[in-house]
Enzyme design. Structure first.
Site, mmCIF file in Angstrom:
data_model
loop_
_atom_site.group_PDB
_atom_site.id
_atom_site.type_symbol
_atom_site.label_atom_id
_atom_site.label_comp_id
_atom_site.label_asym_id
_atom_site.label_seq_id
_atom_site.Cartn_x
_atom_site.Cartn_y
_atom_site.Cartn_z
ATOM 1 N N ASP A 164 0.769 -1.245 0.000
ATOM 2 C CA ASP A 164 0.000 0.000 0.000
ATOM 3 C C ASP A 164 0.800 1.295 0.000
ATOM 4 O OD1 ASP A 164 -1.667 -2.137 0.569
ATOM 5 O OD2 ASP A 164 -2.718 -1.158 2.193
ATOM 6 N N GLU A 394 1.812 -9.009 11.920
ATOM 7 C CA GLU A 394 1.523 -8.621 10.528
ATOM 8 C C GLU A 394 2.832 -8.460 9.752
ATOM 9 O OE1 GLU A 394 -0.688 -4.993 10.274
ATOM 10 O OE2 GLU A 394 -1.242 -5.335 8.173
#
Ligand code: DGY
Length: 429
Positions: A164, A394
């Site tokens: 992203d 993550e």
């Protein structure tokens, strides 16, 4: 296998299972995400093959009639996430609400792996109906993200690249006009430390790009001609090229003739496209803003994906390994998602530095496929070590190994299971 971690990895997949599909993590990501689900299937396959196939089948239930496979399938509403189904406005396209952009197509590669390593009496029946769906998705990618047939795969949104907030997108995002953006509330920062998330500058433009797509009804011609963000990405180009190769291998194994000529054509065009992204200014493959014609001149984890794509020109290998070695010298663990010597590197902010287990899996897979087993082993071992030290986070700081972002991540658990399984098989061989 470290048995406590092995047990915990299984528990995470079960806890995040919402009945046939798996969410990436509680809180931050409460729906089904595209490439997350593909990686999750790798994890399920280590202990429940049927469930692995179900994950992929449920993901494909989100496929639109035109072949598009969305990056999020919103099976139920959840106000803890923004932007939810209403912001995407895709109702007229599909019976399940979805997002309007896709995500890196790792699916065919993972399906091939499940097919080749699974129980033969089960896999053929499961993979057969998936073939034409995956082919339709690849066709959609080539038609919609490479309309000029250059072999370079472009995107209309940083989220579609799966990486992203890479610094690579900073410059192209400046061309996204946000003057008519209405007030909205971010939800991600209520789940995760703000320093580990994209900045407000990025988010405003992410949301604006979603509204651009929604307002034109995700119309192909408008997206291609007018999307304020239109950037050819090395990551997408490599991942689709590899996926086309794996889909072709599946076609041959299944005796499918449909699409074979197209796949062969897409593969040779993909090789040409990747070559176009070579950048002598930095001795690496870099992304290209197709609106302005400017190369990004930045190196990131995608720099090492050409191996995965099956493209490793002899004359460029030293340059690519030079970057890899330089990064390892700077960071205790590899592989950082962004060049640690660049001024925009940030060791904890999402895709601006942290290590992602899934990208390491792709890089290692590419290196081993091209015969660079020592380097592949180092990437695999770094990944295992990071998870052993910090848990199923993550992502991870490349300098310290500290876990960042969300906790109990499905795809980190899945990669752990896959790597440990493979390691055990290698030791037994
Ligand atoms: C998010 O919401 O942060 C996602 O990365 C979008 O896919």
């Amino acid at each position: 296998m470290n048995s406590d971690l092995g047990v915990r990895a299984l528990e995470i997949l079960r806890e995040n299972d919402r009945g046939g599909y798996t969410i990436p993590t509680k809180g931050l990501y409460p729906f089904q995400w595209n490439w997350d689900s593909a990686f999750v299937a790798l994890g399920f396959a280590t202990f429940d093959e049927d469930r692995a196939w179900r994950e992929i089948e449920s993901l494909l239930e989100g496929q639109w009639e035109n072949g598009f496979l969305p990056h999020i399938v919103f099976r139920r509403d959840d106000p803890t996430y923004f932007p939810g189904p209403n912001e995407w406005g895709t109702k007229k396209h599909h019976w399940i609400p979805t997002s309007g952009i896709s995500q890196p197509p790792v699916l065919a590669t993972i399906v091939r792996e499940l097919y080749e390593t699974g129980t033969q009496s089960l896999v053929r029946a499961r993979v057969k109906p998936l073939f034409s769906k995956m082919l339709a998705w690849h066709r959609w990618f080539h038609l919609n993200r490479d309309p000029d047939r250059t072999g370079m795969i472009a995107t209309v949104h940083p989220w579609e690249t799966g990486r992203d907030n890479l610094p690579d997108w900073d410059e192209p995002l400046k061309n996204v006009d946000i003057s008519d953006l209405k007030a909205y509330q971010r939800k991600d920062v209520s789940h995760v430390n703000q320093d580990m998330r994209p900045q407000q500058f990025d988010y405003d433009r992410y949301v604006r790009l979603v509204h651009f797509g929604r307002d034109c009804g995700w119309d192909r011609a408008t997206m291609i001609k007018d999307s304020p963000f239109w950037v050819a990405d090395v990551g997408l180009t490599c991942i689709l090229l590899r996926a086309d190769r794996d889909l072709l291998a599946l076609a041959q194994a299944l005796g499918e003739t449909e699409g074979v000529a197209d796949l062969e054509h897409w593969i040779s065009r993909g090789e040409e496209g990747l070559d176009r992204l070579w950048n002598d200014a930095v001795f690496g493959y870099t992304s290209l803003d197709l609106r302005t014609g400017k190369r990004t001149n930045m190196l990131n984890g995608g720099t090492l994906l050409p191996f995965y794509a099956g493209v490793a020109p002899f004359s460029r290998i030293d340059a690519l390994f030079g970057h890899m070695d330089r990064w390892w010298k700077r960071c205790e663990f590899g592989v950082p998602s962004f060049d640690p010597e660049h001024k925009d590197f940030d060791s904890i902010r999402y895709w601006r530095g942290p290590i992602w287990a899934v990208v390491n899996w792709l890089i290692a897979r590419g290196l081993e496929g091209q015969g660079f087993e020592d380097r592949a082993a180092r990437v695999r071992e770094n990944t295992i070590q990071l998870i052993e030290n910090a848990g199923f986070r993550e992502n991870f700081c490349p300098a310290t190994g500290v876990g960042c972002g969300g906790h109990d991540f499905s795809w980190t658990a899945a990669i752990w299971l896959n790597l440990k399984n493979k390691k055990a098989a290698r030791a037994a061989a």
